[in-house]
Design a protein around this motif. Sequence first.
Motif, mmCIF file in Angstrom:
data_model
loop_
_atom_site.group_PDB
_atom_site.id
_atom_site.type_symbol
_atom_site.label_atom_id
_atom_site.label_comp_id
_atom_site.label_asym_id
_atom_site.label_seq_id
_atom_site.Cartn_x
_atom_site.Cartn_y
_atom_site.Cartn_z
ATOM 1 N N ASP A 62 38.150 51.630 24.236
ATOM 2 C CA ASP A 62 39.529 51.960 24.585
ATOM 3 C C ASP A 62 39.682 52.478 26.020
ATOM 4 O O ASP A 62 40.718 52.257 26.654
ATOM 5 C CB ASP A 62 40.069 53.013 23.608
ATOM 6 N N PHE A 63 38.667 53.184 26.506
ATOM 7 C CA PHE A 63 38.766 53.726 27.860
ATOM 8 C C PHE A 63 37.379 54.105 28.365
ATOM 9 O O PHE A 63 36.393 54.104 27.618
ATOM 10 C CB PHE A 63 39.698 54.950 27.891
ATOM 11 N N THR A 64 37.312 54.429 29.640
ATOM 12 C CA THR A 64 36.090 54.979 30.209
ATOM 13 C C THR A 64 36.470 55.939 31.333
ATOM 14 O O THR A 64 37.608 55.911 31.820
ATOM 15 C CB THR A 64 35.154 53.882 30.760
ATOM 16 N N VAL A 69 42.002 52.485 31.629
ATOM 17 C CA VAL A 69 42.119 51.655 30.424
ATOM 18 C C VAL A 69 42.417 50.227 30.850
ATOM 19 O O VAL A 69 42.751 49.955 32.011
ATOM 20 C CB VAL A 69 43.250 52.169 29.496
ATOM 21 N N ASN A 70 42.304 49.311 29.920
ATOM 22 C CA ASN A 70 42.634 47.912 30.170
ATOM 23 C C ASN A 70 44.124 47.778 30.499
ATOM 24 O O ASN A 70 44.950 48.560 30.029
ATOM 25 C CB ASN A 70 42.284 47.088 28.932
ATOM 26 N N VAL A 105 35.551 47.917 29.013
ATOM 27 C CA VAL A 105 36.995 48.183 29.000
ATOM 28 C C VAL A 105 37.768 46.894 29.271
ATOM 29 O O VAL A 105 38.759 46.597 28.599
ATOM 30 C CB VAL A 105 37.365 49.257 30.049
ATOM 31 N N SER A 126 46.291 47.811 27.545
ATOM 32 C CA SER A 126 46.134 48.930 26.618
ATOM 33 C C SER A 126 47.485 49.483 26.171
ATOM 34 O O SER A 126 48.469 49.465 26.914
ATOM 35 C CB SER A 126 45.326 50.042 27.290
ATOM 36 N N TYR A 150 47.953 52.513 25.826
ATOM 37 C CA TYR A 150 48.118 53.798 26.491
ATOM 38 C C TYR A 150 48.711 53.584 27.889
ATOM 39 O O TYR A 150 48.042 53.088 28.792
ATOM 40 C CB TYR A 150 46.774 54.519 26.617
ATOM 41 N N MET A 167 35.058 55.358 23.814
ATOM 42 C CA MET A 167 34.856 55.560 25.243
ATOM 43 C C MET A 167 33.474 55.051 25.633
ATOM 44 O O MET A 167 32.476 55.395 24.990
ATOM 45 C CB MET A 167 34.965 57.053 25.597
ATOM 46 N N LEU A 175 46.984 58.837 25.395
ATOM 47 C CA LEU A 175 45.568 58.765 25.036
ATOM 48 C C LEU A 175 45.107 60.083 24.424
ATOM 49 O O LEU A 175 44.409 60.095 23.397
ATOM 50 C CB LEU A 175 44.730 58.449 26.285
ATOM 51 N N ASN A 179 37.976 44.824 26.231
ATOM 52 C CA ASN A 179 38.553 45.499 25.057
ATOM 53 C C ASN A 179 37.515 45.845 23.989
ATOM 54 O O ASN A 179 37.830 45.911 22.801
ATOM 55 C CB ASN A 179 39.675 44.639 24.431
#
Length: 375
Positions: A235-237, A166-167, A229, A170, A172, A191, A178, A232
């Motif tokens: 949210d995630f990858t 994540v960034n 990511v 983030s 999370y 994602m 998450l 932004n």
Amino acid sequence: MNFKKLLMCMLVFSLIFGVVACGNNSKDQTTPAKIENSTQEADKEKATEANEESNADAKKGNVDYPKKSITMIVPYGAGGTTDLAGRQLAIQLEKQLGQSITVVNQPGASGAVGCQTVLDAPSDGYTVLFTAESLGTQRVMELSKMSYNDFRPIMVTVNDPKVVVVNKDSKYQILQELVDDIKARPGQVKMSYTGPGGSGHVQSLIYETAGLKAALTAYTSGSDCIVAVLGNQVDFTNSNYSSVASYIDSGELRLLAVSSSTPIAKYPDVPTFAEIVPETADAFETPFTPLSLLVKKDVPQEIIDILRDAAQKAIQEDDWKKFVKDNSLEELYLKYQTEDEMMSFYKDWESKVSWMLFDAGAAAQSPEKFEIPKP
């Protein structure tokens, strides 16, 4: 000789010369198209003869290989996991074979374009393939008619583990946060991934078996997924570790989990996905990004033996070992060493992933069509 006789002789001579000249001219009137076609046919015949001669020599044991440069086709773009590993392996193979190896990137159709180039090349061992896992899904995804069965493995090299990132900013902080948010807002947590059939898509399908449905946003490459990511946009990858290692080290990305059964040595405190979501444990036993060195299946056995011997020596080189360690790559060549073991691995991988894609409605064709057994 009187004037009339002289004139008659001159006329007869002119007629004879004209006929001969016309005859010669008609023989020279070959059209450019005919010349070009005959040249192409001659080139094809020469290539076929050279290929047959090379194969015949190899079968007799008269192998002088390699005696010229080898081309390694990487069927993806430059800078990715497969490309970097292939180039490093090529450097080490050059030391063993005594010839240069030119790495050529041929991206397109999830690897199908480059794989086809290798199949179209002569069966002389001078064109080899270094590819990721896409050969195992191209048929069910209707990308090509190719599979691992069209090639023979020189070596199953490494697996680049998938990781969840994540960034840095983030909300999370840990994977559990998450996971809890995806469960609370199914289909809303974004994602990034590279599209249907890719390893990122397979990861998302595993999440769904545990009730974790993310909002998938497709990008054209793994690097674009990372940029999404960083910016932004998502949210995630779940990326290959080698692709995001520098971002993790710099602090731009936060590493939440490893999508594998084994933690990354450099980050022993970062959990595996299965530790937080136990339902995924069996699925994550599979290495989802296996990288392999292959040749087309009718390359003579003597040449295959030479390449395998060189590959075994190449992975003993210090530079290769450092590359593997620095990128936390899983050494698959320690698990799958014989050809039977390698082909069995491909068969199991193809079965597991192809049926996963089909059952999720992502595959265009049923694995049954290709006699791929259900796991």
